[in-house]
Design a protein around this motif. Sequence first.
Motif, PDB file in Angstrom:
ATOM      1  N   UNK A 250      -9.243 -12.326  16.122  1.00 14.41           N
ATOM      2  CA  UNK A 250      -8.248 -11.384  16.569  1.00 14.41           C
ATOM      3  C   UNK A 250      -7.403 -11.077  15.813  1.00 14.41           C
ATOM      4  N   UNK A 251      -7.159  -9.737  15.649  1.00 17.26           N
ATOM      5  CA  UNK A 251      -6.221  -9.127  14.482  1.00 17.26           C
ATOM      6  C   UNK A 251      -4.841 -10.088  14.579  1.00 17.26           C
ATOM      7  N   UNK A 252      -4.294 -10.465  13.572  1.00 19.55           N
ATOM      8  CA  UNK A 252      -3.227 -11.052  13.800  1.00 19.55           C
ATOM      9  C   UNK A 252      -1.981 -10.303  13.596  1.00 19.55           C
ATOM     10  N   UNK A 253      -1.053 -10.232  14.483  1.00 14.93           N
ATOM     11  CA  UNK A 253       0.263  -9.683  14.219  1.00 14.93           C
ATOM     12  C   UNK A 253      -0.050  -7.991  14.364  1.00 14.93           C
ATOM     13  N   UNK A 254      -0.152  -7.516  15.603  1.00 12.36           N
ATOM     14  CA  UNK A 254      -0.097  -5.916  15.565  1.00 12.36           C
ATOM     15  C   UNK A 254       0.782  -5.065  14.910  1.00 12.36           C
ATOM     16  N   UNK A 255       2.076  -5.834  14.565  1.00 15.68           N
ATOM     17  CA  UNK A 255       3.141  -5.190  14.107  1.00 15.68           C
ATOM     18  C   UNK A 255       2.855  -5.581  12.296  1.00 15.68           C
ATOM     19  N   UNK A 256       2.087  -6.545  11.861  1.00 14.12           N
ATOM     20  CA  UNK A 256       2.186  -6.875  10.798  1.00 14.12           C
ATOM     21  C   UNK A 256       1.569  -6.081   9.540  1.00 14.12           C
ATOM     22  N   UNK A 257       1.606  -6.454   8.486  1.00  7.20           N
ATOM     23  CA  UNK A 257       1.120  -5.692   7.358  1.00  7.20           C
ATOM     24  C   UNK A 257      -0.372  -5.805   6.990  1.00  7.20           C
ATOM     25  N   UNK A 258      -1.041  -6.505   7.855  1.00 11.14           N
ATOM     26  CA  UNK A 258      -2.424  -6.569   7.496  1.00 11.14           C
ATOM     27  C   UNK A 258      -3.064  -7.026   8.842  1.00 11.14           C
TER      28      UNK A 258
ATOM     29  N   UNK B 169      -1.544  -2.218  -8.241  1.00 15.45           N
ATOM     30  CA  UNK B 169      -1.013  -1.025  -7.867  1.00 15.45           C
ATOM     31  C   UNK B 169      -0.913  -0.789  -6.378  1.00 15.45           C
ATOM     32  N   UNK B 170      -0.687  -1.748  -5.580  1.00 20.63           N
ATOM     33  CA  UNK B 170      -0.781  -1.674  -4.194  1.00 20.63           C
ATOM     34  C   UNK B 170       0.593  -1.016  -3.849  1.00 20.63           C
ATOM     35  N   UNK B 171       0.373  -0.047  -2.853  1.00 19.42           N
ATOM     36  CA  UNK B 171       1.721   0.479  -2.116  1.00 19.42           C
ATOM     37  C   UNK B 171       1.405   0.801  -0.717  1.00 19.42           C
TER      38      UNK B 171
ATOM     39  N   UNK C 280      -7.429   5.062   6.542  1.00 18.20           N
ATOM     40  CA  UNK C 280      -7.044   5.233   5.070  1.00 18.20           C
ATOM     41  C   UNK C 280      -6.976   3.876   4.412  1.00 18.20           C
ATOM     42  N   UNK C 281      -6.293   2.872   5.085  1.00 21.45           N
ATOM     43  CA  UNK C 281      -6.361   1.538   4.594  1.00 21.45           C
ATOM     44  C   UNK C 281      -7.079   0.327   5.188  1.00 21.45           C
ATOM     45  N   UNK C 282      -8.065   0.915   6.107  1.00 25.17           N
ATOM     46  CA  UNK C 282      -8.773  -0.148   7.019  1.00 25.17           C
ATOM     47  C   UNK C 282      -8.089  -1.255   7.438  1.00 25.17           C
ATOM     48  N   UNK C 283      -6.651  -0.767   7.830  1.00 30.07           N
ATOM     49  CA  UNK C 283      -6.051  -1.924   8.615  1.00 30.07           C
ATOM     50  C   UNK C 283      -5.072  -2.769   7.563  1.00 30.07           C
ATOM     51  N   UNK C 284      -5.055  -2.569   6.251  1.00 29.77           N
ATOM     52  CA  UNK C 284      -4.424  -3.571   5.460  1.00 29.77           C
ATOM     53  C   UNK C 284      -3.021  -3.108   5.278  1.00 29.77           C
TER      54      UNK C 284
ATOM     55  N   UNK D  58      -4.509   0.865  -2.689  1.00 31.83           N
ATOM     56  CA  UNK D  58      -4.492   0.025  -3.648  1.00 31.83           C
ATOM     57  C   UNK D  58      -4.980   1.356  -4.904  1.00 31.83           C
ATOM     58  N   UNK D  59      -4.194   1.337  -5.940  1.00 31.37           N
ATOM     59  CA  UNK D  59      -4.280   2.588  -6.967  1.00 31.37           C
ATOM     60  C   UNK D  59      -5.447   2.158  -7.825  1.00 31.37           C
ATOM     61  N   UNK D  60      -5.196   0.632  -8.216  1.00 28.83           N
ATOM     62  CA  UNK D  60      -6.322   0.392  -9.079  1.00 28.83           C
ATOM     63  C   UNK D  60      -7.365  -0.789  -8.348  1.00 28.83           C
ATOM     64  N   UNK D  61      -8.007  -0.355  -7.650  1.00 26.86           N
ATOM     65  CA  UNK D  61      -9.057  -1.193  -6.883  1.00 26.86           C
ATOM     66  C   UNK D  61     -10.055  -2.213  -7.962  1.00 26.86           C
ATOM     67  N   UNK D  62     -10.105  -3.303  -7.482  1.00 26.45           N
ATOM     68  CA  UNK D  62     -10.615  -4.310  -8.467  1.00 26.45           C
ATOM     69  C   UNK D  62     -12.201  -3.833  -8.839  1.00 26.45           C
ATOM     70  N   UNK D  63     -12.750  -3.796  -9.973  1.00 30.36           N
ATOM     71  CA  UNK D  63     -13.977  -3.130  -9.989  1.00 30.36           C
ATOM     72  C   UNK D  63     -15.140  -4.090  -9.317  1.00 30.36           C
ATOM     73  N   UNK D  64     -14.948  -5.446  -9.316  1.00 31.66           N
ATOM     74  CA  UNK D  64     -15.876  -6.207  -9.019  1.00 31.66           C
ATOM     75  C   UNK D  64     -16.118  -6.242  -7.457  1.00 31.66           C
ATOM     76  N   UNK D  65     -15.204  -5.984  -6.569  1.00 28.97           N
ATOM     77  CA  UNK D  65     -15.157  -5.932  -5.381  1.00 28.97           C
ATOM     78  C   UNK D  65     -14.627  -4.505  -4.486  1.00 28.97           C
ATOM     79  N   UNK D  66     -14.533  -3.456  -5.588  1.00 31.99           N
ATOM     80  CA  UNK D  66     -14.355  -2.307  -4.903  1.00 31.99           C
ATOM     81  C   UNK D  66     -13.189  -2.351  -4.119  1.00 31.99           C
ATOM     82  N   UNK D  67     -12.289  -3.163  -4.150  1.00 33.79           N
ATOM     83  CA  UNK D  67     -11.010  -3.095  -3.388  1.00 33.79           C
ATOM     84  C   UNK D  67     -11.146  -3.891  -2.085  1.00 33.79           C
TER      85      UNK D  67
END
Length: 371
Positions: free
Chosen positions: A111-119, A164-166, A192-196, A200-209
């Motif tokens: 279940x999504x954790x903390x509906x008010x939370x950051x992620x 470069x997360x904002x 936009x952020x898929x719930x995160x 991320x301004x510079x997404x990790x090239x290995x996992x595409x963020x």
Amino acid sequence: MAKRDYYEVLGVSKNATDEEIKKAYRKIAMANHPDTHPDDKDAEERFKEASEAYEVLSDKTKRQNYDQFGFAGVEGAAGNYSNVYRDFSDIFGGSFGGFGDIFDSFFGGGRRQGSQGQSSAVRGASLQYTVTIPFKDAIFGTKVDVSYSHDDVCDDCHGSGGSGTRTCPTCHGSGQVTRGNGFFQMASTCPSCHGRGQVIDNPCPSCHGSGLRKKSEKLSVTIPCGTDDGTKLVLRGKGNAGPNGGPAGDLIVFVRVQDDKYFVREGRNVFLQVPISFTQAALGADIEVPVVDGGKVRVSVPSGIQSGKSLRLKGRGVPSFKGSLDDRGDMYLTLIVETPKRLGLRAKGLMKELAGVLGEDSSPTPVPFER
Ligand SMILES: [Zn+2]
Ligand SMILES: [Zn+2]
């Protein structure tokens, strides 16, 4: 508990319009949705009940059947929740963060954790892997190598997804967006952020963020003694890693057991059929029979035994699941008396003589066995 009438559940009259039914359902669903009422069993029940009623009353054919025959007319449609969730796009418009979330929270998943939370940390998916093992290995236990691939935390960014997360400008960090529709306010995962809650301004090239990468894994899995065909072994946390730092799902090892050429297993007992000769059955004999342990044991067949009778060999069966090898079920030996197929002249003579001695007549009208 008796099932309530579908119209009563939704609080509408028998001749309610489709629009009225939809409206009534929406109201109940909003007020009892599992996302807004976590761990509230009553709300969950009301939601399920209303969903089932809506599933039927929103469908022209099903509603007709229900009106005519009651619950019996819609059997198979109702009560099957996977069905109930399928046709909801018109109601939620996909704005509840995907049906996966709704579904999971019903069936004990994440279940999504903390509906008010950051992620929006979600539990990773559980994976199933089937192994097939030999008959005797299931009885005494074994180890099997399991190779599979699963989502794991990305090594290069350690799951952060990049640098470069904002704070996400769309949802301002909440991970959710709210869409108004009259007085129905629906919260959904931010696109936009898929719930995160962060972009991320510079997404990790290995996992595409995503923070996750496919990884191959090889595990040595212990199959305990007494395992039966169809057993599921759950390896906690060995499934997919959860998105956004959520806990990992499980790896479920589904065990199939091969048939043996000679032995048949039923629960904790093992059955074996062995042929004995006509004279062994009449006179009694010591015979040697194979056992599941490997090797053979000596068994005394009593004289005069009938074909099809069983002898019990105590403690030669299957131990209980994860049990002790000293505490096993039994083995049953079914003796099948074989009639000699070809008799030489001398054997034929002796057989006739034997029939005479036994006082058998050659009447063609035997008396049948009583049942
Ligand atoms: Zn990465
Ligand atoms: Zn966002």
